[in-house]
Scaffold this active site. Structure first.
Site, PDB file in Angstrom:
ATOM      1  N   GLN A  64      35.268  34.033  32.993  1.00 41.55           N
ATOM      2  CA  GLN A  64      35.549  32.664  33.410  1.00 41.55           C
ATOM      3  C   GLN A  64      34.558  32.156  34.450  1.00 41.55           C
ATOM      4  O   GLN A  64      34.554  30.964  34.767  1.00 41.55           O
ATOM      5  CB  GLN A  64      36.966  32.559  33.966  1.00 41.55           C
ATOM      6  CG  GLN A  64      37.166  33.296  35.274  1.00 41.55           C
ATOM      7  CD  GLN A  64      38.614  33.321  35.707  1.00 41.55           C
ATOM      8  OE1 GLN A  64      39.420  34.045  35.156  1.00 41.55           O
ATOM      9  NE2 GLN A  64      38.939  32.529  36.717  1.00 41.55           N
ATOM     10  N   CYS A  70      41.620  31.135  34.493  1.00 40.03           N
ATOM     11  CA  CYS A  70      42.151  32.416  34.028  1.00 40.03           C
ATOM     12  C   CYS A  70      43.312  32.239  33.059  1.00 40.03           C
ATOM     13  O   CYS A  70      43.415  32.949  32.050  1.00 40.03           O
ATOM     14  CB  CYS A  70      42.578  33.273  35.214  1.00 40.03           C
ATOM     15  SG  CYS A  70      43.837  32.511  36.255  1.00 40.03           S
TER      16      CYS A  70
END
Length: 446
Positions: A64, A70
């Site tokens: 990410q 997330c």
């Protein structure tokens, strides 16, 4: 009556320090190495050996980067695992940027609607202050991701790849939040001046058009039609033409998003178990799927996660990842750092007290891909993170069962694994869940 600290008090505290066994050596160790290194317990590393009795193969982890996506990565990872296996496409990823764009856009509209709902409250009311503290951010919940997918679908990463701002979202978020707060001034003034609904909606439409432009410049324009072209692991070439994000989702993923339920473990007095909860002003898509949490004991969460894993399905979960964890080692375990022993003080708190007193809340979402069961009980869990391959063991972490007890707050489970009694609770309470305050820790965004 308040009491100030006196010179006599300070002399006593200094004497207590000097009389603490090993105080001088401990002070040197902490000053030179910091708290975590000085309190690290090597025994925890030896017990967190990375072998699991149930271990699902999920491939290379995603990254990410410098963004707070997330929750999005974890959800899309659970979906891509099926695609990788069914269509034999090793390393395949779904576009996190596509869902990021629509989440940002829908959060802007969600913010405007909440501004209008609270426009009659003073600017220093707790609700308005909470709303203005962070008009939108990168974080989210499972139900918010499914709301985006239900409305917009999904695309492969190759169709809408990452940009500078999707991978490092700070600059974009600063601009967008500046814009939203400025727009809040305008909307609240229109309401105060008794503007017509038509004038308010016209102003909001102009604001949303500008928001769309900001997102298009930073993230790109989401595709409405595309070709899905790939070569499988056997080197066979495939192309599927004229897909839309919705038809791609239906054909290549095909999950019924309503089949999945968010389960939480919040052992606080205000949230009795076996009931459904939502959080005021938490969401993204107006008219879309709303957040619904079923509160269960942590043992129930674990049992249901194991059922899903046994059936070959990974598990999205939310936790407080910064607690008792080391990202380099890839270990999450309450025994990893002995702060009590280091400082000769008691830092122990119950899970409920940590939630009630602001010491902990959900901060990060990941995927459970395995579990080690000994004598019928879980001992440790395999976790797929979204921090790239440099963290942990090529991106994978191991969490002790004790860490699950203390710092896992949410799992997402297919309802088919729930007992009929729990399914009935969801059905009966879905339209009238207990509504929690906007700042409740169960409203935290991963």
């Amino acid at each position: 009556m308040s009491k100030a600290v006196t010179a006599e008090d300070l002399a006593k505290y200094q004497a207590d320090l000097e009389n603490t066994p090993g105080s001088a050596a401990i002070q040197k160790a902490v000053m030179n190495n910091g708290v975590l290194k000085s309190s690290e317990d090597v025994h925890s590393q030896t017990t967190m050996e990375k072998t699991f009795s149930i271990d699902l193969s999920t491939g290379t982890v995603a990254d990410q980067k410098q963004s707070g996506r997330c929750w999005m990565f974890a959800a899309l990872n659970t979906m891509r695992h099926d695609i990788q296996q069914q269509f034999k496409i090793k390393g395949f990823e779904l576009s996190q940027n596509f869902t990021f764009f629509w989440d940002k856009f829908e959060k802007s509209n969600y913010f405007y609607e909440n501004v209008l709902k609270t426009a009659g409250e003073d600017i220093d009311s707790r609700k308005v202050a909470w709303l203005m503290a962070n008009p939108q951010g990168d974080g989210g919940q499972w139900d918010m991701l499914t709301a985006i997918i239900d409305k917009y679908g999904i695309v492969p990463k190759s169709v809408m790849p990452e940009t500078f701002s999707s991978s490092a979202s700070g600059q974009m978020n600063k601009v967008l939040n500046l814009k939203l707060r400025k727009d809040a001034v305008t909307l609240r003034k229109l309401v105060a001046d008794n503007a017509s609904d038509e004038d308010i909606q016209a102003a909001k439409d102009k604001m949303l058009s500008e928001d769309y432009r900001i997102l298009a410049y930073t993230l790109g324009v989401p595709p409405t039609k595309f070709d899905f072209e790939y070569r499988d692991d056997d080197k066979n070439y495939h192309i599927d033409r004229d897909l839309t994000p919705r038809t791609f989702y239906e054909k290549y993923i095909g999950w019924d998003t309503n089949a999945f339920q968010s389960l939480i473990n919040a052992p606080t007095a205000d949230k009795p178990y076996n009931h459904l909860y939502t959080v005021e002003m938490l969401g993204n898509v107006i008219g879309g799927r709303e957040v619904r949490h079923l509160n269960l004991t942590v043992d129930n969460l674990k049992q249901l996660a194991i059922k899903q894993l046994e059936n070959g399905e990974t598990v999205w979960f939310g936790s407080d990842v910064g607690q008792s964890s080391d990202s380099k080692l890839g270990i999450m375990d309450p025994a990893l750092f002995d702060k009590n022993g280091l400082f000769n003080a008691n830092f122990d708190m119950t899970k409920a007290d940590r939630l009630d007193y602001g010491e902990s809340l959900m901060t990060h979402a990941m995927v459970i891909t395995g579990v080690d069961i000994v004598d019928g009980q879980p001992t440790k869990w395999k976790v797929e993170n979204s921090w790239g391959e440099k963290a942990g063991d090529k991106g994978y972490f191991v969490a002790s069962d004790a860490w699950f007890d203390e710092f896992v707050y949410q799992v997402v489970i297919n309802k088919k694994y729930l007992s009929q009694d729990l399914q009935d609770v969801i059905k009966n309470e879905y339209d009238h869940p207990t509504v929690l305050k906007p700042w409740d820790p169960m409203g935290a965004l991963a």
